[in-house]
Write an enzyme that holds these catalytic residues in place. Structure first.
Site, PDB file in Angstrom:
ATOM      1  N   SER A  68       0.791  -1.227   0.000  1.00 34.39           N
ATOM      2  CA  SER A  68       0.000   0.000   0.000  1.00 34.39           C
ATOM      3  C   SER A  68       0.824   1.279   0.000  1.00 34.39           C
ATOM      4  O   SER A  68       0.273   2.364  -0.200  1.00 34.39           O
ATOM      5  CB  SER A  68      -0.961   0.016   1.187  1.00 34.39           C
ATOM      6  OG  SER A  68      -2.037  -0.868   0.964  1.00 34.39           O
ATOM      7  N   LYS A  71       0.534   3.466  -2.977  1.00 34.21           N
ATOM      8  CA  LYS A  71      -0.554   4.436  -3.104  1.00 34.21           C
ATOM      9  C   LYS A  71      -0.048   5.880  -3.016  1.00 34.21           C
ATOM     10  O   LYS A  71      -0.669   6.797  -3.568  1.00 34.21           O
ATOM     11  CB  LYS A  71      -1.607   4.180  -2.021  1.00 34.21           C
ATOM     12  CG  LYS A  71      -2.266   2.802  -2.127  1.00 34.21           C
ATOM     13  CD  LYS A  71      -3.105   2.477  -0.894  1.00 34.21           C
ATOM     14  CE  LYS A  71      -3.696   1.080  -0.954  1.00 34.21           C
ATOM     15  NZ  LYS A  71      -4.450   0.712   0.267  1.00 34.21           N
ATOM     16  N   TYR A 195      -3.633  -2.197 -10.312  1.00 35.81           N
ATOM     17  CA  TYR A 195      -3.553  -2.040  -8.858  1.00 35.81           C
ATOM     18  C   TYR A 195      -2.730  -3.156  -8.207  1.00 35.81           C
ATOM     19  O   TYR A 195      -1.841  -2.899  -7.387  1.00 35.81           O
ATOM     20  CB  TYR A 195      -4.970  -2.003  -8.277  1.00 35.81           C
ATOM     21  CG  TYR A 195      -5.017  -1.922  -6.771  1.00 35.81           C
ATOM     22  CD1 TYR A 195      -4.685  -0.750  -6.106  1.00 35.81           C
ATOM     23  CD2 TYR A 195      -5.380  -3.034  -6.010  1.00 35.81           C
ATOM     24  CE1 TYR A 195      -4.715  -0.680  -4.722  1.00 35.81           C
ATOM     25  CE2 TYR A 195      -5.424  -2.969  -4.628  1.00 35.81           C
ATOM     26  CZ  TYR A 195      -5.087  -1.791  -3.993  1.00 35.81           C
ATOM     27  OH  TYR A 195      -5.116  -1.723  -2.617  1.00 35.81           O
ATOM     28  N   TYR A 247      -4.436   3.893   8.281  1.00 35.84           N
ATOM     29  CA  TYR A 247      -5.825   3.440   8.382  1.00 35.84           C
ATOM     30  C   TYR A 247      -6.420   3.848   9.722  1.00 35.84           C
ATOM     31  O   TYR A 247      -6.231   4.981  10.168  1.00 35.84           O
ATOM     32  CB  TYR A 247      -5.917   1.925   8.126  1.00 35.84           C
ATOM     33  CG  TYR A 247      -5.170   1.509   6.896  1.00 35.84           C
ATOM     34  CD1 TYR A 247      -5.543   1.998   5.639  1.00 35.84           C
ATOM     35  CD2 TYR A 247      -4.068   0.660   6.957  1.00 35.84           C
ATOM     36  CE1 TYR A 247      -4.851   1.642   4.496  1.00 35.84           C
ATOM     37  CE2 TYR A 247      -3.366   0.297   5.815  1.00 35.84           C
ATOM     38  CZ  TYR A 247      -3.768   0.793   4.586  1.00 35.84           C
ATOM     39  OH  TYR A 247      -3.083   0.448   3.467  1.00 35.84           O
ATOM     40  N   VAL A 265       1.095  -3.804   3.977  1.00 36.38           N
ATOM     41  CA  VAL A 265       0.914  -5.066   4.694  1.00 36.38           C
ATOM     42  C   VAL A 265       2.093  -6.027   4.543  1.00 36.38           C
ATOM     43  O   VAL A 265       2.112  -7.092   5.170  1.00 36.38           O
ATOM     44  CB  VAL A 265      -0.400  -5.787   4.294  1.00 36.38           C
ATOM     45  CG1 VAL A 265      -1.604  -4.973   4.716  1.00 36.38           C
ATOM     46  CG2 VAL A 265      -0.419  -6.103   2.804  1.00 36.38           C
TER      47      VAL A 265
END
Length: 312
Positions: A68, A71, A195, A247, A265
């Site tokens: 992630s 991103k 993605y 998050y 992760v």
């Protein structure tokens, strides 16, 4: 090595020593088979300074997929082409929910809360496909990250990307829900294909810390101050990292570490110390929010020892 560098190297070595002493390691991500193979005893940290010099400790030269953290880079690319028009399709607020939750997305009519939850990142990837075909988009993402890091050895791990695609049922659900709300403009499999591959970008801590320099230095790289991303864009990305980068653990991370950062992760975290350095850490065991348990501990130790915080 100057006195300051000697002190910093000692702090990094001590952080790794403390990491190895910790009995609690977190739990390695199990839902992506390739990530489940990681050794939770591993830990690495690297820091890149204003002059471009990188130092590290532990397993700082072991490559891993950044997951992630990608991103951050796709958001920078997307804002470079769409600008503020992107915010009609994705918000900028903390989620308070798991990174792959569909509940909030349904409640808010298909507008993801921010670009760092999975649904938001899928929308960002979809927006990039307005300009590029899927293979072209992947090439552009890889070249952009290679340029930021000054390293053409950065690559996509196809085996991890396939592992994510084979088990990505929840991401497919998110993408189809986005499409049902009119917030996905390309075929679901095209957007998800890009993605999954962007998440499989592979770097070690040294490469990642170099790629993240633009966040610490107002969009510029190195002593020559090559402008890679506009100062305004870099500042705004860092702001979203501070509030949303971990998050529903973002508030606790800001309290303990006090820096804009983004987790993945795989156990990697990228953090920026404005005007001073960029930091990358890795340890694959995750806490209950999906963020590296030992990585966060190492960052907390280093920032406390160096007195690095955006709140100073």
């Amino acid at each position: 090595m100057t006195q300051n560098l000697k002190k910093l190297q000692t702090v990094l070595d001590d952080a790794i020593h403390l990491a190895h002493q910790s009995e609690e390691r977190g739990k390695v991500a199990q839902y992506i088979p390739e990530l489940a193979k990681a050794d939770p005893q591993k830990a690495g940290i690297a820091i890149t300074l204003d002059n471009g010099e990188t130092i590290g400790a532990g397993d700082w030269q072991q490559p891993n997929t950044i997951q992630s953290i990608s991103k951050v880079f796709t958001l920078a690319l997307c804002l470079g082409t769409l600008g503020d028009n992107l915010w009609a399709r994705v918000g900028r607020e903390p989620s308070g929910s798991a990174f792959d939750s569909i509940l909030q997305l349904e409640h808010e009519n298909g507008i993801p809360r921010n670009p760092f939850v999975n649904a938001g990142a899928i929308v960002v990837t979809d927006a990039i496909l307005a300009t590029y075909q899927p293979k072209e988009a992947l090439g552009e993402i890889v070249r952009f990250v290679q340029g930021l890091a000054g390293d053409d050895q950065i690559f996509i791990d196809g085996k991890v990307a396939r592992s994510e695609e084979e088990t990505g049922h929840r991401n497919r659900a998110l993408a189809h829900y986005l499409a049902s709300c009119g917030n996905l403009h390309n075929p679901v499999e095209h957007t998800l294909g890009v993605y999954y591959n962007q998440c499989a970008l592979t770097m070690d801590c040294a490469q990642l810390s170099r790629a993240g320099r633009f966040l610490a230095f107002a969009g510029t790289l190195g002593p020559n101050r090559q402008q890679m991303v506009s100062m305004k864009r870099a500042r705004r990305i860092a702001a979203i990292m501070l509030t949303c980068g971990h998050y529903d653990g973002s508030g606790d991370f800001a309290y303990r570490v006090g820096l804009p950062a983004k987790s993945g992760v795989s156990g990697m975290i990228l953090a920026a110390v404005p005007g001073i350095a960029s930091i990358a850490v890795w340890s694959p065991g995750l806490d209950r929010n999906g963020n590296s348990y030992i990585g966060t501990k190492m960052l907390e130790y280093v920032t406390n020892q160096m007195d690095w915080t955006v709140f100073s």
